[in-house]
Design a protein around this motif. Structure first.
Motif: not given
Length: 242
Positions: A141, A143-148, A206
């Motif tokens: 969580s 270093t994440s976003d919706d895609d990576t 992801r």
């Protein structure tokens, strides 16, 4: 044997209490919810009174520059209470490689905790564990976003919390080591690889991008968070995921 488990209601502490009691010891959990405060010293003398062993599993509420002060104050208070109560063995849980990552505030703080214990007058044991499997979701969580999800390729040797608790309980029931015992999981992964395994198991679409600058573990150099010579726990990561 009577054991006062400070932080005895948390992830590791509750299992340590269970394991020690199952082995025939009298393990008593203590935490803020039972009326103790390791920072003010409230209730500590009473908590350790009559205990043969103190196991300290309390943790700093933050991983930042405030964490050294937490461990300095809490250890000063707990060691004073242990000396006053005539405790014969003081156990803490630390991290494999904790003294090899000076760039991280929290690791410096845990190294300080070890130093305070070793410099005291109470016989002691330090159990160092590798990274908990249970923390992987938090790591993803950061270093994440919706895609990576961005993760460095830091070598990691994940261990299940229940295996850590068993190791702590075993040490607590034994003679003081006056030293360190390392425990680790049975497999070593690169953190980005572990991220891919975790997301795949969860059906998370992801993509994991290998990024040597991403997250807390980017500050770790080499394989200092692993130890092939540690006592190896039985639980494999994919079995734990299942």
């Amino acid at each position: 044997m009577k054991v006062a488990v400070i932080g005895g209601t948390g992830l590791i502490g509750s299992q340590v209490v269970k394991d020690l009691n199952a082995a025939g010891h009298e393990a008593v959990p203590h935490s803020k919810s039972t009326g103790i405060d390791v920072l003010t010293g409230q209730g500590l003398d009473e908590a350790v009174a009559g205990a043969d062993v103190v196991v300290n599993l309390t943790n700093s509420p933050t991983f930042d520059e405030a964490s050294p002060a937490f461990f300095q104050t809490s250890m000063d208070n707990l060691l004073a209470a242990a000396r006053k109560g005539g405790v014969g063995h003081f156990v803490i849980l630390s991290i494999v490689g904790v003294d090899q990552v000076p760039a991280l505030d929290y690791y410096r703080a845990k190294a300080l905790q070890e130093q305070l214990l070793a410099a005291g007058s109470v016989p002691y044991s330090i159990v160092r564990a590798t990274q908990f499997m249970e923390f992987m979701d938090a790591v993803l969580s950061w270093t994440s976003d919706d895609d990576t999800v961005r993760l460095p390729a830091t070598p990691i040797q994940p261990i299940a919390a229940k295996d850590v608790a068993e190791a702590v309980a075993e040490v607590a029931a034994g003679a003081p080591l006056n030293g360190i015992r390392n425990v680790g999981g049975p497999e070593i992964f690169h953190l980005d690889e572990l991220g891919r395994i975790t997301l795949s198991h969860k059906g998370d679409k992801r993509t994991v991008v290998t990024d040597p600058t991403a997250g807390m573990f980017a500050a770790v150099e080499g394989d200092v968070l692993t130890d092939k010579d540690a006592r190896i726990a039985p639980t494999r990561y994919t079995d734990w995921l299942s």
